[in-house]
Design an enzyme around this catalytic site. Structure first.
Site, PDB file in Angstrom:
ATOM      1  N   TYR A 128      58.390 -82.940  83.343  1.00 19.06           N
ATOM      2  CA  TYR A 128      59.125 -81.823  82.731  1.00 19.06           C
ATOM      3  C   TYR A 128      60.639 -82.026  82.788  1.00 19.06           C
ATOM      4  CZ  TYR A 128      54.493 -80.171  83.977  1.00 19.06           C
ATOM      5  OH  TYR A 128      53.141 -80.078  84.165  1.00 19.06           O
ATOM      6  N   TYR A 181      47.776 -72.024  80.995  1.00 22.07           N
ATOM      7  CA  TYR A 181      48.176 -73.398  81.315  1.00 22.07           C
ATOM      8  C   TYR A 181      46.983 -74.087  81.950  1.00 22.07           C
ATOM      9  CZ  TYR A 181      50.053 -77.519  83.454  1.00 22.07           C
ATOM     10  OH  TYR A 181      50.237 -78.828  83.808  1.00 22.07           O
ATOM     11  N   ASP A 211      39.298 -71.769  85.137  1.00 23.05           N
ATOM     12  CA  ASP A 211      40.216 -72.737  85.724  1.00 23.05           C
ATOM     13  C   ASP A 211      40.805 -72.098  86.986  1.00 23.05           C
ATOM     14  OD1 ASP A 211      42.322 -74.321  86.467  1.00 23.05           O
ATOM     15  OD2 ASP A 211      43.156 -74.563  84.446  1.00 23.05           O
ATOM     16  N   LYS A 216      44.554 -78.691  93.135  1.00 26.12           N
ATOM     17  CA  LYS A 216      45.731 -78.307  93.922  1.00 26.12           C
ATOM     18  C   LYS A 216      45.438 -78.137  95.424  1.00 26.12           C
ATOM     19  CE  LYS A 216      48.996 -77.008  90.481  1.00 26.12           C
ATOM     20  NZ  LYS A 216      48.541 -76.483  89.173  1.00 26.12           N
TER      21      LYS A 216
HETATM   22  C1  LIG Z   1      48.222 -77.313  88.012  1.00 27.43           C
HETATM   23  C2  LIG Z   1      47.195 -76.784  87.111  1.00 27.43           C
HETATM   24  C3  LIG Z   1      46.418 -77.643  86.299  1.00 27.43           C
HETATM   25  C4  LIG Z   1      46.633 -79.131  86.262  1.00 27.43           C
HETATM   26  O1  LIG Z   1      46.417 -79.754  87.492  1.00 27.43           O
HETATM   27  P1  LIG Z   1      47.120 -81.167  87.816  1.00 27.43           P
HETATM   28  O2  LIG Z   1      46.511 -81.574  89.123  1.00 27.43           O
HETATM   29  O3  LIG Z   1      48.589 -80.883  87.906  1.00 27.43           O
HETATM   30  O4  LIG Z   1      46.783 -82.100  86.710  1.00 27.43           O
HETATM   31  C5  LIG Z   1      45.451 -77.081  85.509  1.00 27.43           C
HETATM   32  N1  LIG Z   1      45.240 -75.745  85.491  1.00 27.43           N
HETATM   33  C6  LIG Z   1      45.941 -74.903  86.261  1.00 27.43           C
HETATM   34  C7  LIG Z   1      45.638 -73.438  86.207  1.00 27.43           C
HETATM   35  C8  LIG Z   1      46.959 -75.380  87.084  1.00 27.43           C
HETATM   36  O5  LIG Z   1      47.686 -74.532  87.811  1.00 27.43           O
END
Ligand SMILES: *Cc1c(COP(=O)(O)O)cnc(C)c1O
Length: 327
Positions: free
Chosen positions: A29, A157, A258, A287
């Protein structure tokens, strides 16, 4: 170069490091070269980062919400060190190992009951790619390949790879530049913000209408549960998540949640979906999964989803074949 005693660098060494970084390392970014130089971190402990000149900073962002137990946690450090004495990594094709089984068992136990199949991925972005592929392959296996669009909400996202960019917010996301080369999905408005807000009937009707309009081409419904992280930490009422579950049920398609940002207690419940007592068919975690120690993620799904995919023509061979070597 690094004084391990103090965890510090000489001012000259730190300056060289930052200069090389700015010239050669392209940060996420950020433009290349960076508009502002990066801060040189030489060590971290608990909530704090130590910079080359000894300055301590509180990492309020916990390395993008991943380092939930703090840096250099003694238990995590010890586990990583002990594992390195056995092996760092082996491929998963045809092989397994105790830590993977322990982790999968934990994920199966911790996540809602029906999620019993675990596919490991190497980043959150890839976990979402896997989830999208699962939804598409589910319909290919059921002989309905025209079901290939996802119903999702604006303001989302889900990662930075091509499949994921197509489900991120199409306007305010970071990916609008690529709009003309991305898969075209179906976007409902962002769920109105406010965790405690009274659900907006107009929004819910709009969601139902949109789902009905695209009923024959939707392969799955996808969202971040209860909070849209990169969309500005927008919290929304659990009723909207319930509406997404109902929409998926009415369409007869999998609900993908997600939980990469919301999982592992980050919203006050173990999973974002617990706020709404909703259970997805496919769930992405990442994460906090590794406490920020390494990049790893997983996509869980129900036995139903895994069974349909594996029973279809495109599924992997039923009998396990030995791995094939290139050449
Ligand atoms: C961070 C994130 C992703 C992507 O994960 P990376 O390990 O950074 O590729 C996907 N979805 C959500 C909701 C996120 O916060």
């Amino acid at each position: 170069m690094i004084d391990l005693q103090l965890g510090r660098m000489s001012p000259q060494a730190a300056e060289d490091l930052v200069a090389f970084d700015r010239e050669h390392i392209w940060h996420p970014y950020a433009p290349m070269p960076a508009a502002v130089p990066s801060l040189p971190v030489v060590s971290a402990a608990g909530t704090r980062l130590t910079l080359a000149d000894g300055t301590e900073l509180i990492d309020g962002m916990s390395s993008w919400w991943a380092a939930i137990h703090g840096y250099r946690h003694p238990k995590l450090d010890a586990a990583v060190t002990a594992q390195l004495g056995k092996m760092a990594h082996v491929m998963f094709g045809g092989l397994t190992h105790p830590p993977a089984v322990r982790l999968a068992r934990k994920l199966v136990d911790l996540t809602p009951g029906p999620l019993t199949k675990v596919f490991f991925a190497d980043s959150g972005s890839v976990a979402v790619e896997v989830a999208i592929k699962m939804a598409l392959q589910y319909w290919r296996s059921r002989g309905r390949p025209e079901r290939r669009r996802l119903l999702t909400v604006r303001g989302g996202y889900h990662g930075d790879t091509f499949g994921d960019m197509a489900v991120c917010d199409p306007v305010n996301g970071m990916h609008h530049l690529f709009g003309d080369v991305l898969a075209q999905h179906v976007f409902a408005g962002a769920p109105p913000s406010g965790y405690d807000a009274e659900p907006d009937q107009g929004y819910l009707d709009g969601l139902r209408r949109l789902a009905a309009e695209h009923a024959d081409e939707i392969a799955g419904v996808l969202a971040e549960p209860v909070v849209q992280g990169a969309g500005g930490m927008r919290f929304y009422a659990p009723e909207y998540l319930q509406a997404l579950r109902e929409t998926a049920d009415e369409l007869g398609v999998p609900l993908i949640l997600d939980e990469i940002a919301t999982g592992f207690g980050r919203t006050g419940e173990m999973w974002g979906c617990d706020h709404a007592e909703v259970v997805p068919d496919i769930m992405c975690v990442g994460k906090a999964l590794t406490g920020g120690y390494m990049t790893m993620a997983a996509t869980l799904c129900t036995a139903e989803v895994a069974g349909v995919i594996s029973g279809g023509e495109a599924g992997a061979p039923r009998r396990s074949a030995p791995p094939r070597w290139p050449g």
